[in-house]
Scaffold this active site. Structure first.
Site, PDB file in Angstrom:
ATOM      1  N   GLU A  60       1.281  -1.028  -0.050  1.00 55.98           N
ATOM      2  CA  GLU A  60      -0.090   0.636  -0.085  1.00 55.98           C
ATOM      3  C   GLU A  60       1.316   1.308   0.190  1.00 55.98           C
ATOM      4  OE1 GLU A  60      -4.327  -1.405   1.850  1.00 55.98           O
ATOM      5  OE2 GLU A  60      -2.363  -0.972   3.400  1.00 55.98           O
TER       6      GLU A  60
ATOM      7  N   HIS B 239      -8.727   9.372   2.878  1.00 58.44           N
ATOM      8  CA  HIS B 239      -8.131   7.865   2.106  1.00 58.44           C
ATOM      9  C   HIS B 239      -9.182   9.104   0.536  1.00 58.44           C
ATOM     10  CE1 HIS B 239      -8.285   4.877   0.644  1.00 58.44           C
ATOM     11  NE2 HIS B 239      -8.351   3.698   1.849  1.00 58.44           N
TER      12      HIS B 239
ATOM     13  N   ARG C  26      -0.947   8.436   2.200  1.00 53.11           N
ATOM     14  CA  ARG C  26      -2.150   9.057   1.453  1.00 53.11           C
ATOM     15  C   ARG C  26      -2.424  10.243   1.553  1.00 53.11           C
ATOM     16  NH1 ARG C  26      -5.537   5.133   5.683  1.00 53.11           N
ATOM     17  NH2 ARG C  26      -4.575   3.039   3.878  1.00 53.11           N
TER      18      ARG C  26
ATOM     19  N   HIS D 193     -11.226   9.553   7.179  1.00 60.93           N
ATOM     20  CA  HIS D 193     -11.222   8.129   7.014  1.00 60.93           C
ATOM     21  C   HIS D 193     -10.814   7.377   8.761  1.00 60.93           C
ATOM     22  CE1 HIS D 193      -9.963   4.109   5.796  1.00 60.93           C
ATOM     23  NE2 HIS D 193      -8.778   3.962   6.000  1.00 60.93           N
TER      24      HIS D 193
ATOM     25  N   ARG E 125      -1.084   8.746   8.864  1.00 58.69           N
ATOM     26  CA  ARG E 125      -0.595   7.422   9.570  1.00 58.69           C
ATOM     27  C   ARG E 125      -0.700   7.070   8.160  1.00 58.69           C
ATOM     28  NH1 ARG E 125      -4.215   2.957   8.763  1.00 58.69           N
ATOM     29  NH2 ARG E 125      -6.259   4.575   8.406  1.00 58.69           N
TER      30      ARG E 125
HETATM   31  C1  SIN Z   1      -8.004   0.516   3.057  1.00 61.85           C
HETATM   32  O1  SIN Z   1      -7.728  -0.674   2.340  1.00 61.85           O
HETATM   33  O2  SIN Z   1      -7.190   1.665   1.842  1.00 61.85           O
HETATM   34  C2  SIN Z   1      -7.774   1.028   4.091  1.00 61.85           C
HETATM   35  C3  SIN Z   1      -6.128   0.648   5.267  1.00 61.85           C
HETATM   36  C4  SIN Z   1      -5.628   1.838   6.455  1.00 61.85           C
HETATM   37  O3  SIN Z   1      -6.687   2.317   6.378  1.00 61.85           O
HETATM   38  O4  SIN Z   1      -4.540   1.324   6.629  1.00 61.85           O
END
Ligand code: SIN
Length: 552
Positions: free
Chosen positions: A129, A245, A291, A352, A387
């Site tokens: 991610e 998010h 993010r 988020h 985060r």
């Molecule tokens: C996501 O699946 O993008 C959310 C995961 C997260 O907030 O760490």
């Protein structure tokens, strides 16, 4: 000391109300609360209360997964450095190290309790991610990690004899005596108010996404834990850092459904309305930048193109992999006539994750004796100003464990049984008894926060937001409500006020806090936390005057 007249949301009288006793009271039934419950030794009684069904927590909605160093190519140092880099200079290194090193054991415990993580070639499958230098995110059911983890952990909790679970139980306030937390005021529809007395209290009530109209959070995320801790005198900090998010489904009629960052982790592109892949112009990491970087880039792109969203494009990826890896996202998009293997998915950022919250130390202890906290309700020092993806379930697991250990040890030193104290409180009579349209005011607050305290903020719009929220606070916080919607509005207003105040104070841009009037990061003045002023200092007594909409 005479308590602040608005210290408690409800009047109560210990001589008349119902009482309940436990060794450890846990407020919140998400991953942090339940992990805490499982760590308490079985000779201590635990009561877990949740305001809704036990299944309704942010944790259960988590899609992406849990970050942890699980492969020989990865190292703890990499995960530590990625977390520190995402946190933009405000993480506490010792906390980051502690949490990262605990991750593999926490994941092993979940497997031991029955969680089934996705596999690939006989090994736990790992995805990537934004902000992660390696594949290190374990996931389940493709894109429903939270659902699977919570299924297993709830089953384990229900099978543990010393844990009692009470859902549909709203926590109105923490009970304190001489500055020590001694329990909480609960409310249930069937019996009304209950005074719950506990040797130690653990707060694990989650986040506050509902303070925004556009959010990935379920309706339960109204910041209650932060507000009740604040009224009780706990120190809150970093409330300006709400994480947005980047990719929330944006189609008329859909709830703001999260499209997991793992979609970009598996190679999806972000395109503007003209089809341009804009993230490469913004950051060399492209779609896998942290993010804050991606959300702010999307915001600028929407402004530049004058279009209300951007698009996620998965059409170049293997179709079978996409369908198998993201079954939930596929199902939801399909219900709006979108085929995620061909069609571009309209997305925009949404609130988020609340990074700020109740300050805790490395053991989960808050600034109030007898009160511990874990998970999104806290500010532990792990996330800094932004985060890192998939570090949140991990934080809940680690601090749930730690504060349960500390609380259990402290409870053992206290004499049995807990004695009810002769406490009572009367909410001062409200100036008006006219009914209030709580839903209308809640919606107004949530819209205001998107418009004036959104991804990008500046002084004059923040001042306008402050003036509005203070005006609403003056008549809403003085009322005594008798239902959940009213109390949630009071909590949302309290949190919004702290968020706006902190956002005004921080005159720089860092992590999730982006000020268009102070666009640079300023380490000389602002590499520090912002502590919220104490509840008693906030003026509730100013004359009621409607806001003008202009800067005062
Ligand atoms: C996501 O699946 O993008 C959310 C995961 C997260 O907030 O760490």
């Amino acid at each position: 000391m005479i308590p602040h007249p608005l210290r408690y949301l409800t009047s109560f009288d210990a001589r008349r109300d119902l009482h309940l006793f436990t060794d450890i009271l846990i407020i919140g039934g998400g991953i942090a609360g339940l992990r805490a419950a499982l760590e308490v030794p079985n000779d201590l009684e635990v009561l877990v209360v949740t305001k809704d069904s036990i299944r309704e927590s942010n944790s259960a909605y988590a899609q992406g997964g849990i970050a942890g160093v699980m492969s020989p190519e990865d190292r703890f140092e990499n995960h530590i450095e990625d977390t520190l880099a995402a946190g933009a200079g405000l993480c506490q290194r010792d906390v980051v190290e502690l949490v990262v090193r605990e991750a593999p054991q926490q994941i092993a415990d979940l497997i031991h309790w029955g969680t089934v993580f996705d596999q690939e070639n006989g090994q736990i499958a790992l995805t990537r991610e934004g902000g992660h230098s390696h594949r290190r995110i374990v996931h389940a059911l493709g894109d429903a990690t939270g659902y699977e983890v919570m299924r297993a952990i709830i089953a384990k909790v229900k099978a543990t004899p010393n844990i009692a679970l009470r859902d549909d139980t709203f926590t109105l306030d923490l009970l304190t005596a001489n500055g020590v937390c001694v329990g909480a005021i609960l409310w249930r529809k069937d019996v009304g108010r209950i005074l719950a007395w506990a040797k130690q209290v653990i707060l694990a009530s989650g986040g506050a996404g509902m303070v925004y109209r556009e959010t990935t959070n379920p309706p339960v995320a109204t910041g209650d834990g932060m507000a009740i801790a604040y009224r009780a005198g706990a120190e809150l900090r970093d409330m300006e850092f709400m994480q947005f998010h980047p990719t929330v489904l944006y189609v008329a009629g859909s709830a703001r459904y999260l499209i997991s960052e793992a979609v970009r982790g598996e190679g999806a592109y972000l395109r503007d309305v003209t089809g341009r892949r804009f993230m490469l112009d913004e950051d060399p990491r492209g779609e896998l930048a942290p993010r804050d970087v991606v959300s702010q880039a999307i915001f600028r792109t929407m402004e530049r193109t004058q279009h209300p969203n951007v698009y996620l494009d998965l059409s170049h990826l293997d179709r079978q992999m996409v369908r198998e890896r993201f079954p939930g996202i596929n199902r939801v998009c399909k219900s709006f006539g979108l085929d995620i293997t061909r069609d571009r998915i309209p997305v925009r950022p949404g609130a988020h994750y609340m990074i700020g919250g109740v300050r805790i130390d490395k053991t989960g202890r808050t600034s109030i004796p007898g009160l511990w906290a874990a998970g999104e309700v806290t500010s532990s020092g792990l996330h800094g100003a932004n985060r890192l993806a998939s570090n949140s379930l991990l934080e809940g697991l680690v601090f749930g464990t730690l504060c349960a250990r500390g609380a259990s040890e402290a409870a053992r030193q206290q004499p049995r049984p807990v004695q009810p104290l002769r406490l009572r409180h009367t909410v001062p009579p409200s100036a008006s008894h006219d009914p209030l349209d709580v839903a209308d005011l809640t919606n107004s607050l949530r819209s205001l926060m998107v418009r004036k305290m959104g991804i990008v903020r500046e002084r004059s719009s923040l001042l306008e937001a402050k003036q509005n929220v203070e005006f609403w606070c003056r008549y809403v916080l003085r009322r005594e409500f008798h239902d959940r919607a009213g109390w949630e509005l009071q909590n949302l207003l309290t949190i919004a006020r702290l968020m706006i105040g902190s956002a005004l104070e921080r005159e720089e841009s860092r992590g999730t806090h982006c000020r268009s009037d102070f666009p640079q990061r300023d380490d000389v003045h602002w590499q520090r936390h912002i502590i919220c002023p104490p509840w008693s200092e906030l003026s509730m007594e100013a004359p009621i005057a409607p806001p003008t909409g202009n800067e005062p």
